[in-house]
Design a protein around this motif. Sequence first.
Motif, PDB file in Angstrom:
ATOM      1  N   THR A 176       0.834  -1.203   0.000  1.00 61.62           N
ATOM      2  CA  THR A 176       0.000   0.000   0.000  1.00 61.62           C
ATOM      3  C   THR A 176       0.867   1.250   0.000  1.00 61.62           C
ATOM      4  O   THR A 176       0.622   2.200  -0.757  1.00 61.62           O
ATOM      5  N   VAL A 177       1.891   1.263   0.824  1.00 65.09           N
ATOM      6  CA  VAL A 177       2.786   2.415   0.913  1.00 65.09           C
ATOM      7  C   VAL A 177       3.570   2.589  -0.392  1.00 65.09           C
ATOM      8  O   VAL A 177       3.777   3.721  -0.845  1.00 65.09           O
ATOM      9  N   ALA A 178       3.978   1.504  -1.019  1.00 64.35           N
ATOM     10  CA  ALA A 178       4.721   1.601  -2.287  1.00 64.35           C
ATOM     11  C   ALA A 178       3.909   2.365  -3.322  1.00 64.35           C
ATOM     12  O   ALA A 178       4.421   3.266  -4.002  1.00 64.35           O
ATOM     13  N   LYS A 179       2.642   2.019  -3.440  1.00 67.67           N
ATOM     14  CA  LYS A 179       1.770   2.699  -4.413  1.00 67.67           C
ATOM     15  C   LYS A 179       1.602   4.175  -4.068  1.00 67.67           C
ATOM     16  O   LYS A 179       1.592   5.032  -4.945  1.00 67.67           O
ATOM     17  N   LYS A 180       1.480   4.480  -2.799  1.00 71.00           N
ATOM     18  CA  LYS A 180       1.302   5.868  -2.370  1.00 71.00           C
ATOM     19  C   LYS A 180       2.598   6.666  -2.562  1.00 71.00           C
ATOM     20  O   LYS A 180       2.567   7.829  -2.969  1.00 71.00           O
ATOM     21  N   LEU A 181       3.740   6.039  -2.306  1.00 72.15           N
ATOM     22  CA  LEU A 181       5.031   6.715  -2.486  1.00 72.15           C
ATOM     23  C   LEU A 181       5.240   7.139  -3.935  1.00 72.15           C
ATOM     24  O   LEU A 181       5.885   8.157  -4.207  1.00 72.15           O
ATOM     25  N   GLN A 182       4.693   6.359  -4.846  1.00 70.98           N
ATOM     26  CA  GLN A 182       4.853   6.653  -6.264  1.00 70.98           C
ATOM     27  C   GLN A 182       4.244   8.014  -6.622  1.00 70.98           C
ATOM     28  O   GLN A 182       4.655   8.650  -7.589  1.00 70.98           O
ATOM     29  N   ARG A 183       3.307   8.488  -5.838  1.00 65.95           N
ATOM     30  CA  ARG A 183       2.720   9.809  -6.075  1.00 65.95           C
ATOM     31  C   ARG A 183       3.714  10.929  -5.782  1.00 65.95           C
ATOM     32  O   ARG A 183       3.602  12.023  -6.305  1.00 65.95           O
ATOM     33  N   PHE A 184       4.691  10.651  -4.914  1.00 66.47           N
ATOM     34  CA  PHE A 184       5.681  11.652  -4.537  1.00 66.47           C
ATOM     35  C   PHE A 184       6.970  11.539  -5.343  1.00 66.47           C
ATOM     36  O   PHE A 184       7.706  12.503  -5.478  1.00 66.47           O
ATOM     37  N   LEU A 185       7.253  10.354  -5.815  1.00 68.48           N
ATOM     38  CA  LEU A 185       8.509  10.092  -6.509  1.00 68.48           C
ATOM     39  C   LEU A 185       8.220   9.490  -7.889  1.00 68.48           C
ATOM     40  O   LEU A 185       7.389   8.586  -7.996  1.00 68.48           O
ATOM     41  N   LEU A 232      -0.250   4.879  12.356  1.00 60.67           N
ATOM     42  CA  LEU A 232      -0.327   5.888  11.300  1.00 60.67           C
ATOM     43  C   LEU A 232      -1.126   5.362  10.117  1.00 60.67           C
ATOM     44  O   LEU A 232      -1.066   4.175   9.801  1.00 60.67           O
ATOM     45  N   ASN A 233      -1.829   6.263   9.435  1.00 59.25           N
ATOM     46  CA  ASN A 233      -2.493   5.837   8.206  1.00 59.25           C
ATOM     47  C   ASN A 233      -1.483   5.898   7.058  1.00 59.25           C
ATOM     48  O   ASN A 233      -0.353   6.373   7.230  1.00 59.25           O
ATOM     49  N   VAL A 234      -1.874   5.423   5.899  1.00 60.48           N
ATOM     50  CA  VAL A 234      -0.938   5.305   4.781  1.00 60.48           C
ATOM     51  C   VAL A 234      -0.361   6.662   4.368  1.00 60.48           C
ATOM     52  O   VAL A 234       0.813   6.763   4.020  1.00 60.48           O
ATOM     53  N   ASP A 235      -1.165   7.707   4.418  1.00 62.48           N
ATOM     54  CA  ASP A 235      -0.657   9.040   4.068  1.00 62.48           C
ATOM     55  C   ASP A 235       0.406   9.501   5.064  1.00 62.48           C
ATOM     56  O   ASP A 235       1.421  10.083   4.667  1.00 62.48           O
ATOM     57  N   GLU A 236       0.176   9.241   6.335  1.00 67.55           N
ATOM     58  CA  GLU A 236       1.144   9.630   7.361  1.00 67.55           C
ATOM     59  C   GLU A 236       2.438   8.833   7.238  1.00 67.55           C
ATOM     60  O   GLU A 236       3.534   9.386   7.383  1.00 67.55           O
TER      61      GLU A 236
END
Length: 172
Positions: free
Chosen positions: A16-25, A152-156
Amino acid sequence: MNNIYLIGFMGTGKSTVAKKLQRFLPFQVVEMDEAIERVEAMSIPEIFEKKGEDGFRNAESQLLSIIAKENNQIISCGGGIVLRQENIDTMKSSGTVVRLDATPEVIFDRVNRNDKRPLVKGKTLDDIKKMISDREEAYKNAADITVDASTLNVDEVTSEIVKQLALAGRLN
């Protein structure tokens, strides 16, 4: 090399975090377990059933050595990738290793109902605690950065990873 390897026990939120990180990088996401399933043409439970844990770990190490040759990737690793020192060495030489951590209770709650995780199928909370304890030293040795994802939630979690990467000078 500037890959980001997400490690941690199953259920800590790596995928889940990998997919969310892709939004920043502007990095490609690689799901190790999915890639192993494609290469082996079997599900993870089937690999464990037919080849055993050692067969799975061999496939995992082989795939990691190929993946590590590329740049700009967020790699969501299987929970046991740190069980082989060669894997830790490969990750550290080709990127930053980010450990997602969580309490055994949180992990147990997250993985308890998932049939795709053969190592924890039918396990109790005490079993999970032992497995985490057995891997703790390897996780610590492998990690450049650790984020506790228990509350923490995924965004945090994602924001904390980006912040720590920046503070460590790991973002170009």
